[in-house]
Design an enzyme around this catalytic site. Sequence first.
Site, PDB file in Angstrom:
ATOM      1  N   ARG A  12       0.844  -1.207   0.000  1.00  0.00           N
ATOM      2  CA  ARG A  12       0.000   0.000   0.000  1.00  0.00           C
ATOM      3  C   ARG A  12       0.878   1.256   0.000  1.00  0.00           C
ATOM      4  NH1 ARG A  12      -0.930   4.795   2.552  1.00  0.00           N
ATOM      5  NH2 ARG A  12      -0.197   3.786   4.446  1.00  0.00           N
ATOM      6  N   ASP A  13       1.493   1.572   1.124  1.00  0.00           N
ATOM      7  CA  ASP A  13       2.263   2.816   1.202  1.00  0.00           C
ATOM      8  C   ASP A  13       3.447   2.769   0.238  1.00  0.00           C
ATOM      9  OD1 ASP A  13       2.748   5.356   2.111  1.00  0.00           O
ATOM     10  OD2 ASP A  13       3.221   4.793   4.164  1.00  0.00           O
ATOM     11  N   HIS A 204       5.172   4.662  12.523  1.00  0.00           N
ATOM     12  CA  HIS A 204       5.266   4.639  11.058  1.00  0.00           C
ATOM     13  C   HIS A 204       6.183   5.787  10.645  1.00  0.00           C
ATOM     14  CE1 HIS A 204       3.185   4.157   7.002  1.00  0.00           C
ATOM     15  NE2 HIS A 204       3.645   5.390   6.879  1.00  0.00           N
ATOM     16  N   HIS A 206       8.845   7.641   7.780  1.00  0.00           N
ATOM     17  CA  HIS A 206       9.407   7.824   6.441  1.00  0.00           C
ATOM     18  C   HIS A 206      10.819   8.364   6.585  1.00  0.00           C
ATOM     19  CE1 HIS A 206       5.958   7.016   3.757  1.00  0.00           C
ATOM     20  NE2 HIS A 206       5.302   7.178   4.882  1.00  0.00           N
ATOM     21  N   CYS A 237       3.637   9.647   0.151  1.00  0.00           N
ATOM     22  CA  CYS A 237       2.233  10.014   0.138  1.00  0.00           C
ATOM     23  C   CYS A 237       1.989  10.979  -1.010  1.00  0.00           C
ATOM     24  CB  CYS A 237       1.856  10.673   1.467  1.00  0.00           C
ATOM     25  SG  CYS A 237       0.179  11.323   1.442  1.00  0.00           S
ATOM     26  N   ASN A 246       9.205   4.773   3.061  1.00  0.00           N
ATOM     27  CA  ASN A 246       9.127   4.243   4.423  1.00  0.00           C
ATOM     28  C   ASN A 246      10.494   3.700   4.825  1.00  0.00           C
ATOM     29  OD1 ASN A 246       6.284   3.553   3.066  1.00  0.00           O
ATOM     30  ND2 ASN A 246       5.998   3.823   5.250  1.00  0.00           N
TER      31      ASN A 246
HETATM   32 ZN    ZN Z   1       3.355   6.478   5.142  1.00  0.00          ZN
END
Ligand code: ZN
Length: 303
Positions: A12-13, A204, A206, A237, A246
């Site tokens: 996903r990310d 989370h 980055h 994002c 990430n």
């Molecule tokens: Zn993220």
Amino acid sequence: MRRIELVEVGPRDGLQNESLIVSTADKVALVGRALAAGVRRIEVASFVNPRRVPQMADAETVIAALPDRDDAIYVGLVLNVRGAKRALLTKVDELGAVCVASDSFAMRNQGQTSAESVQSARDIIALAKAAGRSAQVTIGAAFGCPFEGFVSPDHVVAMAVELAKSGPREIALADTIGVAVPAEVTALVTRVRAAVPDMPIRCHFHDTRNTGLANVWAAVEAGATTIDASLGGLGGCPFAPGAAGNVSTEDVQYLLERSGIATGVDLDMLIDANRWFTTVMGKPLPSMVARAGAFPSANQSEQ
Ligand code: ZN
């Protein structure tokens, strides 16, 4: 031995900000590689408007093709109730709601104020629980906003207290744009843990400014139980200018396991998966451990 859970967010990310639209089959293969390496919670897709995030347009198809596993948790990310309803029509085990700590970024990311995003996340958690699914929530831009800069830790703590009332399985603090430094991570994780003592904390990060792994370590030391990471360190994002990837699953695994913290994830399998994923993406991925290799083993004689 202490244990930290890694959540693989690559499908996903990792992919949502890439210009290449990865095929459904390769997304399913990516989830399979993570499972094979020992990851047991995977963010497999997001249920967002396909016109805004075309990389996630095949969310339902990806999830339908995933192996049925009692020992794995597939997470679908949702930004609003409409997305939650879509997700609940699939077999995802867990809904990941997202709210945002600043109004400007909340508007860009999901068309809501920060307060509206908290209410929306609470609605999503309630829907998931009513449907017998697990639910968790992430506070985005918890360490800084791409449009407003400073985000008040008081506000983030207040959000966590409000969100906890809905009974998510955990609350995550996300450095969406990669501005945090370890001292801030230590302080915020500590404050949130004190405010919602029974709530597990996921983090989370980055790695936009090369502080990603240091922030992981600070979070672990401050008592976070779970860390998000993406294979190869892809990520970003689409609504946060300048956001980089990430922290990479390989690098986080190496950091933790070599520090005596179990992850349940096999580094050699991750490095294999990285090699495969590099061919899918057609470019080198940011992970440094995959490039350098694991810790040398004793039987590797010098050539
Ligand atoms: Zn993220």
